[in-house]
Structures are given as structure tokens and as C-alpha cells.
Design a protein around this motif. Structure first.
Motif, PDB file in Angstrom:
ATOM      1  N   PHE A  77       0.798  -1.109   0.072  1.00  0.00           N
ATOM      2  CA  PHE A  77       0.050  -0.030  -0.137  1.00  0.00           C
ATOM      3  C   PHE A  77       1.057   1.133   0.144  1.00  0.00           C
ATOM      4  CE2 PHE A  77      -3.051  -3.277   1.719  1.00  0.00           C
ATOM      5  CZ  PHE A  77      -4.057  -2.919   0.787  1.00  0.00           C
ATOM      6  N   LEU A  78       2.219   1.100  -0.292  1.00  0.00           N
ATOM      7  CA  LEU A  78       3.015   2.376  -0.667  1.00  0.00           C
ATOM      8  C   LEU A  78       2.657   3.288  -1.584  1.00  0.00           C
ATOM      9  CD1 LEU A  78       6.736   1.079   0.000  1.00  0.00           C
ATOM     10  CD2 LEU A  78       5.220   2.486   1.300  1.00  0.00           C
ATOM     11  N   ASP A  79       1.950   3.000  -2.801  1.00  0.00           N
ATOM     12  CA  ASP A  79       1.713   3.869  -3.625  1.00  0.00           C
ATOM     13  C   ASP A  79       0.184   4.311  -3.573  1.00  0.00           C
ATOM     14  OD1 ASP A  79       3.982   3.844  -5.238  1.00  0.00           O
ATOM     15  OD2 ASP A  79       3.520   1.858  -5.877  1.00  0.00           O
ATOM     16  N   MET A 123     -10.875   8.637  -0.537  1.00  0.00           N
ATOM     17  CA  MET A 123      -9.726   9.673  -0.274  1.00  0.00           C
ATOM     18  C   MET A 123      -8.481   8.985  -0.834  1.00  0.00           C
ATOM     19  SD  MET A 123      -8.641  11.581   2.963  1.00  0.00           S
ATOM     20  CE  MET A 123      -9.606  12.780   2.862  1.00  0.00           C
ATOM     21  N   THR A 124      -7.840   9.491  -1.742  1.00  0.00           N
ATOM     22  CA  THR A 124      -6.382   8.939  -2.091  1.00  0.00           C
ATOM     23  C   THR A 124      -5.437   9.094  -1.016  1.00  0.00           C
ATOM     24  OG1 THR A 124      -6.040  10.834  -3.147  1.00  0.00           O
ATOM     25  CG2 THR A 124      -6.640   9.206  -4.451  1.00  0.00           C
ATOM     26  N   HIS A 125      -4.852   8.009  -0.649  1.00  0.00           N
ATOM     27  CA  HIS A 125      -3.688   8.131   0.154  1.00  0.00           C
ATOM     28  C   HIS A 125      -2.689   6.994   0.047  1.00  0.00           C
ATOM     29  CE1 HIS A 125      -6.682   4.833   1.275  1.00  0.00           C
ATOM     30  NE2 HIS A 125      -5.662   4.294   2.034  1.00  0.00           N
ATOM     31  N   PHE A 151      -5.559   1.435  -7.320  1.00  0.00           N
ATOM     32  CA  PHE A 151      -4.429   2.403  -7.361  1.00  0.00           C
ATOM     33  C   PHE A 151      -4.652   3.460  -8.507  1.00  0.00           C
ATOM     34  CE2 PHE A 151      -3.179  -1.130  -4.966  1.00  0.00           C
ATOM     35  CZ  PHE A 151      -2.078  -0.490  -3.953  1.00  0.00           C
ATOM     36  N   THR A 152      -4.094   4.645  -8.266  1.00  0.00           N
ATOM     37  CA  THR A 152      -4.484   5.721  -9.070  1.00  0.00           C
ATOM     38  C   THR A 152      -3.189   5.614 -10.364  1.00  0.00           C
ATOM     39  OG1 THR A 152      -2.922   7.222  -7.687  1.00  0.00           O
ATOM     40  CG2 THR A 152      -5.270   6.952  -7.331  1.00  0.00           C
ATOM     41  N   GLY A 153      -2.021   5.140 -10.013  1.00  0.00           N
ATOM     42  CA  GLY A 153      -0.833   5.053 -11.164  1.00  0.00           C
ATOM     43  C   GLY A 153      -0.076   6.237 -10.886  1.00  0.00           C
ATOM     44  N   THR A 154      -0.451   7.101 -10.097  1.00  0.00           N
ATOM     45  CA  THR A 154       0.668   8.415  -9.865  1.00  0.00           C
ATOM     46  C   THR A 154       1.911   7.958  -9.365  1.00  0.00           C
ATOM     47  OG1 THR A 154      -0.241   9.140  -7.775  1.00  0.00           O
ATOM     48  CG2 THR A 154      -1.354   9.827  -9.572  1.00  0.00           C
ATOM     49  N   ASP A 155       2.886   8.602  -9.386  1.00  0.00           N
ATOM     50  CA  ASP A 155       4.139   8.437  -8.462  1.00  0.00           C
ATOM     51  C   ASP A 155       4.098   9.242  -7.280  1.00  0.00           C
ATOM     52  OD1 ASP A 155       4.609  10.947  -9.769  1.00  0.00           O
ATOM     53  OD2 ASP A 155       6.604  10.345 -10.544  1.00  0.00           O
TER      54      ASP A 155
END
Ligand SMILES: [Fe+2]
Length: 169
Positions: A77-79, A123-125, A151-155
Motif C-alpha cells: 500500500f506504498l503507492d 480519499m487517495t492515500h 491504485f491511481t497510477g501516480t508517482d
């Protein structure tokens, strides 16, 4: 990148829909105690929260720094992700770092023993348990499959500090 520390954090988090509580055990518990003993120590608060929020299941999860799958568990869950139900965790012992991305801001919430956090659905987290993870947490669920990470796929998560507390020991 600029970072802003907000000291009235509970009010700021409440504004974006994140709920925090502090619970105290009715009797002493320690990592390694059976889940039933841990739940019994927080029974009044657990029952209140379940009644208030309609959770359908509650469990206890424990991870120790020598867990053989700790790297994979940390990575999971790091991303940046979100869930379709609230992510509600009470930290009985140990710690973990929730980073919340809401309204264009990033909020780091270090959860330690005695802290309950409720991250609202959608909520993204991201969540970092650190390289030597150590915690016991009570988890609350509404749907059996509700707590799946989308997952949103952002960095973005890679551009913020990781939780490195374990390395200080
Ligand atoms: Fe999550």
C-alpha cells in the motif's frame, strides 16, 4: 516541493473528513496477546464504533519487524490508492504512517499506540509501515471485499518521505 506543518491537525483532518480518536485499554495488553484479549481490552470503544458506523466485521492484525514477508507487506500500500469503504484502524501498539492526498494537499498522519484513524472512502492515500514494521491494529470492515486498493497510477507517494522509524533502532 514545499511542506507545511499544521499543528491543529485534528481540526484540519476533520475538515477533509478524516476522523481521529484516542482510546485507552480497559486492561493492559501487549503484542502477542490473542486477538480476543486485545478486542476485550477495547470492547466498549469497539462496540460503540461498530454500532455508530455499521461495521460488519472486526479483526486484529499484527506484524513484527522480523516478519519474513515484511518487504512485500510494506510494498502493498506504498503507492497512492483509495478504497470503496472507509479505512478504519486502531493502533493497539507500534506505529504506521498514513499519508492522505486530499484537496490538492498532502497530510502525513503518524499513527501510534492509542490512535484510531478513519480515512473516508474514495480519499487517495498511501500507508507505510516502515522497513522494520511493528504494530498491532484493530481493523473495521463494512463489506467483505470493500477494502481493496484501487491504485491511481501516480508517482506522488514516491516524492514524499518514507516512514523510516525502524532504521533508528
Ligand atoms: Fe489504504
Amino acid at each position: 516541493m514545499s511542506r507545511l506543518r499544521i499543528f491543529d491537525m485534528a481540526a484540519e483532518l476533520a475538515r477533509i473528513g478524516v476522523h481521529l480518536e484516542q482510546w485507552r485499554a480497559a486492561q493492559p495488553v501487549a503484542p502477542g496477546d490473542p486477538p480476543e484479549a486485545i478486542l476485550a481490552a477495547y470492547r466498549a470503544d469497539v462496540d460503540r464504533l461498530v454500532a455508530e458506523r455499521g461495521f460488519r466485521s472486526v479483526d486484529v492484525v499484527s506484524i513484527a519487524p522480523d516478519h519474513p514477508q515484511r518487504e512485500a507487506m510494506r510494498a502493498k500500500f506504498l503507492d497512492e490508492h483509495f478504497h470503496k469503504e472507509d479505512e478504519v484502524r486502531f493502533f493497539v501498539a507500534g506505529s504506521g504512517l498514513f499519508t492522505l492526498h486530499a484537496e490538492g494537499r498532502v497530510h502525513e498522519v503518524l499513527c501510534e499506540a492509542g490512535d484510531l484513524i478513519s480515512v473516508p472512502d474514495g480519499m487517495t492515500h498511501w500507508f507505510d509501515m516502515g522497513p522494520e514494521p511493528s504494530f498491532v491494529a484493530i481493523r473495521f470492515f463494512t463489506e467483505p471485499d470493500g477494502w481493496v486498493g484501487h491504485f491511481t497510477g501516480t508517482d506522488i507517494a514516491q516524492r514524499f518521505p518514507r516512514f523510516e522509524v525502524g532504521q533508528a533502532r
